[in-house]
Design a protein around this motif. Structure first.
Motif, PDB file in Angstrom:
ATOM      1  N   LEU A 124       0.885  -1.170  -0.039  1.00  0.00           N
ATOM      2  CA  LEU A 124      -0.088   0.132  -0.058  1.00  0.00           C
ATOM      3  C   LEU A 124       0.668   1.250  -0.248  1.00  0.00           C
ATOM      4  N   LEU A 125       2.042   1.142   0.610  1.00  0.00           N
ATOM      5  CA  LEU A 125       2.962   2.326   0.509  1.00  0.00           C
ATOM      6  C   LEU A 125       3.592   2.455  -0.814  1.00  0.00           C
ATOM      7  N   ASN A 126       3.960   1.575  -1.483  1.00  0.00           N
ATOM      8  CA  ASN A 126       4.009   1.344  -2.947  1.00  0.00           C
ATOM      9  C   ASN A 126       2.959   2.144  -3.929  1.00  0.00           C
ATOM     10  N   LEU A 127       1.726   1.902  -3.441  1.00  0.00           N
ATOM     11  CA  LEU A 127       0.556   2.537  -4.157  1.00  0.00           C
ATOM     12  C   LEU A 127       0.479   3.950  -3.882  1.00  0.00           C
ATOM     13  N   ILE A 128       0.522   4.267  -2.626  1.00  0.00           N
ATOM     14  CA  ILE A 128       0.601   5.537  -2.027  1.00  0.00           C
ATOM     15  C   ILE A 128       1.682   6.529  -2.920  1.00  0.00           C
ATOM     16  N   CYS A 129       2.721   6.036  -2.916  1.00  0.00           N
ATOM     17  CA  CYS A 129       4.021   6.659  -3.551  1.00  0.00           C
ATOM     18  C   CYS A 129       3.580   6.965  -5.150  1.00  0.00           C
ATOM     19  N   GLY A 130       2.928   5.884  -5.890  1.00  0.00           N
ATOM     20  CA  GLY A 130       2.700   6.232  -7.097  1.00  0.00           C
ATOM     21  C   GLY A 130       1.406   6.855  -7.358  1.00  0.00           C
ATOM     22  N   ILE A 131       0.606   7.161  -6.414  1.00  0.00           N
ATOM     23  CA  ILE A 131      -0.420   7.881  -6.571  1.00  0.00           C
ATOM     24  C   ILE A 131       0.125   9.420  -6.219  1.00  0.00           C
ATOM     25  N   GLY A 132       0.783   9.626  -5.413  1.00  0.00           N
ATOM     26  CA  GLY A 132       1.459  10.831  -5.093  1.00  0.00           C
ATOM     27  C   GLY A 132       2.239  11.445  -6.140  1.00  0.00           C
ATOM     28  N   SER A 133       3.158  10.672  -6.798  1.00  0.00           N
ATOM     29  CA  SER A 133       3.901  10.901  -7.981  1.00  0.00           C
ATOM     30  C   SER A 133       2.902  11.254  -9.064  1.00  0.00           C
ATOM     31  N   ILE A 134       1.751  10.840  -9.259  1.00  0.00           N
ATOM     32  CA  ILE A 134       0.992  11.268 -10.545  1.00  0.00           C
ATOM     33  C   ILE A 134       0.399  12.686 -10.042  1.00  0.00           C
ATOM     34  N   ALA A 135      -0.099  12.778  -8.652  1.00  0.00           N
ATOM     35  CA  ALA A 135      -0.528  13.939  -8.312  1.00  0.00           C
ATOM     36  C   ALA A 135       0.295  15.375  -8.439  1.00  0.00           C
ATOM     37  N   ILE A 136       1.529  15.049  -7.875  1.00  0.00           N
ATOM     38  CA  ILE A 136       2.665  16.031  -7.936  1.00  0.00           C
ATOM     39  C   ILE A 136       2.816  16.554  -9.180  1.00  0.00           C
ATOM     40  N   ALA A 137       3.120  15.578 -10.072  1.00  0.00           N
ATOM     41  CA  ALA A 137       3.394  15.899 -11.629  1.00  0.00           C
ATOM     42  C   ALA A 137       2.219  16.756 -12.266  1.00  0.00           C
ATOM     43  N   ALA A 138       1.053  16.390 -11.726  1.00  0.00           N
ATOM     44  CA  ALA A 138      -0.170  17.067 -12.636  1.00  0.00           C
ATOM     45  C   ALA A 138      -0.678  18.416 -11.870  1.00  0.00           C
ATOM     46  N   GLN A 139      -0.085  18.621 -10.950  1.00  0.00           N
ATOM     47  CA  GLN A 139      -0.402  19.798 -10.208  1.00  0.00           C
ATOM     48  C   GLN A 139       0.643  21.033  -9.934  1.00  0.00           C
ATOM     49  N   SER A 140       1.775  20.331 -10.141  1.00  0.00           N
ATOM     50  CA  SER A 140       2.882  21.391  -9.964  1.00  0.00           C
ATOM     51  C   SER A 140       3.992  21.255 -10.980  1.00  0.00           C
ATOM     52  N   ASP A 141       5.086  21.824 -10.735  1.00  0.00           N
ATOM     53  CA  ASP A 141       6.354  21.507 -11.519  1.00  0.00           C
ATOM     54  C   ASP A 141       7.319  20.784 -10.862  1.00  0.00           C
ATOM     55  N   SER A 142       7.143  20.303  -9.701  1.00  0.00           N
ATOM     56  CA  SER A 142       8.131  19.194  -9.213  1.00  0.00           C
ATOM     57  C   SER A 142       8.123  18.081  -9.728  1.00  0.00           C
ATOM     58  N   PHE A 143       8.796  17.826 -11.130  1.00  0.00           N
ATOM     59  CA  PHE A 143       8.793  16.788 -11.511  1.00  0.00           C
ATOM     60  C   PHE A 143       9.912  15.934 -10.939  1.00  0.00           C
ATOM     61  N   GLY A 144      10.929  16.517 -10.454  1.00  0.00           N
ATOM     62  CA  GLY A 144      12.110  15.918  -9.862  1.00  0.00           C
ATOM     63  C   GLY A 144      11.446  15.026  -8.388  1.00  0.00           C
ATOM     64  N   PHE A 145      10.408  15.737  -7.753  1.00  0.00           N
ATOM     65  CA  PHE A 145       9.861  15.066  -6.665  1.00  0.00           C
ATOM     66  C   PHE A 145       9.023  13.946  -6.983  1.00  0.00           C
ATOM     67  N   ALA A 146       8.348  13.877  -8.262  1.00  0.00           N
ATOM     68  CA  ALA A 146       7.381  12.981  -8.625  1.00  0.00           C
ATOM     69  C   ALA A 146       8.536  11.710  -8.983  1.00  0.00           C
ATOM     70  N   LEU A 147       9.496  12.062  -9.407  1.00  0.00           N
ATOM     71  CA  LEU A 147      10.631  10.844  -9.903  1.00  0.00           C
ATOM     72  C   LEU A 147      11.163  10.251  -8.608  1.00  0.00           C
ATOM     73  N   ILE A 148      11.235  10.935  -7.449  1.00  0.00           N
ATOM     74  CA  ILE A 148      12.034  10.482  -6.446  1.00  0.00           C
ATOM     75  C   ILE A 148      10.600   9.884  -5.607  1.00  0.00           C
ATOM     76  N   LEU A 149       9.443   9.887  -5.828  1.00  0.00           N
ATOM     77  CA  LEU A 149       8.546   9.161  -5.129  1.00  0.00           C
ATOM     78  C   LEU A 149       8.320   7.634  -5.834  1.00  0.00           C
ATOM     79  N   LEU A 150       8.738   7.676  -7.104  1.00  0.00           N
ATOM     80  CA  LEU A 150       8.781   6.347  -7.817  1.00  0.00           C
ATOM     81  C   LEU A 150       9.708   5.505  -7.347  1.00  0.00           C
ATOM     82  N   LEU A 151      10.972   6.198  -6.971  1.00  0.00           N
ATOM     83  CA  LEU A 151      12.200   5.484  -6.252  1.00  0.00           C
ATOM     84  C   LEU A 151      11.822   4.921  -4.926  1.00  0.00           C
ATOM     85  N   LEU A 152      11.127   5.619  -4.322  1.00  0.00           N
ATOM     86  CA  LEU A 152      10.416   5.165  -2.975  1.00  0.00           C
ATOM     87  C   LEU A 152       9.434   4.021  -3.207  1.00  0.00           C
ATOM     88  N   ALA A 153       8.681   3.987  -4.229  1.00  0.00           N
ATOM     89  CA  ALA A 153       7.755   3.016  -4.401  1.00  0.00           C
ATOM     90  C   ALA A 153       8.545   1.814  -4.973  1.00  0.00           C
TER      91      ALA A 153
END
Length: 247
Positions: free
Chosen positions: A15-44
């Motif tokens: 579920l933590l994996n899933l939350i990181c994936g959802i968070g990555s999508i949300a951040i990439a869609a709503q802000s310019d933090s593309f780098g942080f979205a990538l970092i969340l996928l590493l956490l996933a």
């Protein structure tokens, strides 16, 4: 039975994996933090590796197999495809086609894995979807000076084809290797918050590691070659591995 009562420790990590994936999508869609979205996928990816290890050490639940695949679909199939489209597809519409094809191949790869999990195998049939996603992530982390749209399209297409191919990729079970890879990912994540430029330089290491895994079936790279698997050619060992993965 209440679904929450069915959850076990490995399921919580999934579920933590899933939350990181959802968070990555949300951040990439709503802000310019593309780098942080990538970092969340590493956490996933770290969570994905951890839930498998925990499931092999402790008894898993009935939800484990399906929950893991559903989380992987979001974090390593849908999320990277959307990130590619959101970052590069606006100016280059053709990117959206490649991104969509990647997501479809990733889902097909997971569906095939689930339908054949009872068949003993020495390795993975096709490139694991997690490896495909992290290959893209580590490429992006190198920085815009290294990321070209034509190279990205070629890499995305290659990963898509490899995921649905019959190429045998090794299952890395060596705890020391897994710990080293997790540490490399962890340092990359830490450097992102400390100094992005240092992270760009350090990112060459995880990029090379993923590239080595990508070519391992073709170059017979030591330590990660499928022929070095302890279960290779050992049907009893393979059957035992299948039982552990089902838990």
């Amino acid at each position: 039975m209440n679904v929450f009562q069915m959850l076990r420790l490995p399921d919580l990590v999934s579920l933590l994996n899933l939350i990181c994936g959802i968070g990555s999508i949300a951040i990439a869609a709503q802000s310019d933090s593309f780098g942080f979205a990538l970092i969340l996928l590493l956490l996933a990816a770290i969570a994905d590796g951890a839930d498998g290890y925990i499931a092999r050490r402790f008894k898993g639940g009935k939800l484990g197999e399906q929950l893991d695949s559903l989380a992987d679909t979001v974090s390593f199939g849908v999320a990277p495809a959307l990130l590619i489209f959101l970052e590069f597809g606006v100016k280059e519409p053709v990117v959206g086609i490649f991104a969509g094809f990647y997501a479809v191949c990733g889902v097909l790869r997971l569906a095939r894995f689930n339908s054949t999990i009872s068949v003993p195998k020495a390795g993975f049939e096709g490139l694991p979807i997690t490896a495909g996603c992290i290959m893209l992530v580590t490429y992006f982390l190198l920085g815009r000076s290294f990321v070209r749209v034509d190279a990205l399209l070629a890499l995305t297409l290659a990963l898509s084809i490899l995921m649905v191919s019959t190429v045998n990729y090794p299952k890395i079970r060596n705890v020391k290797i897994l710990a080293f890879v997790a540490a490399v990912f962890g340092i990359t994540i830490l450097l992102y918050f400390i100094n992005v430029q240092y992270m760009r330089i350090f990112s060459f290491l995880p990029f090379i590691l993923m590239l080595s895994y990508l070519f391992s079936p073709f170059l017979k790279i030591p330590l990660i070659s499928i022929t070095n698997s302890k279960d290779y050619g050992n049907k009893k060992g393979l059957k035992a591995e299948i039982r552990r993965e089902k838990q």
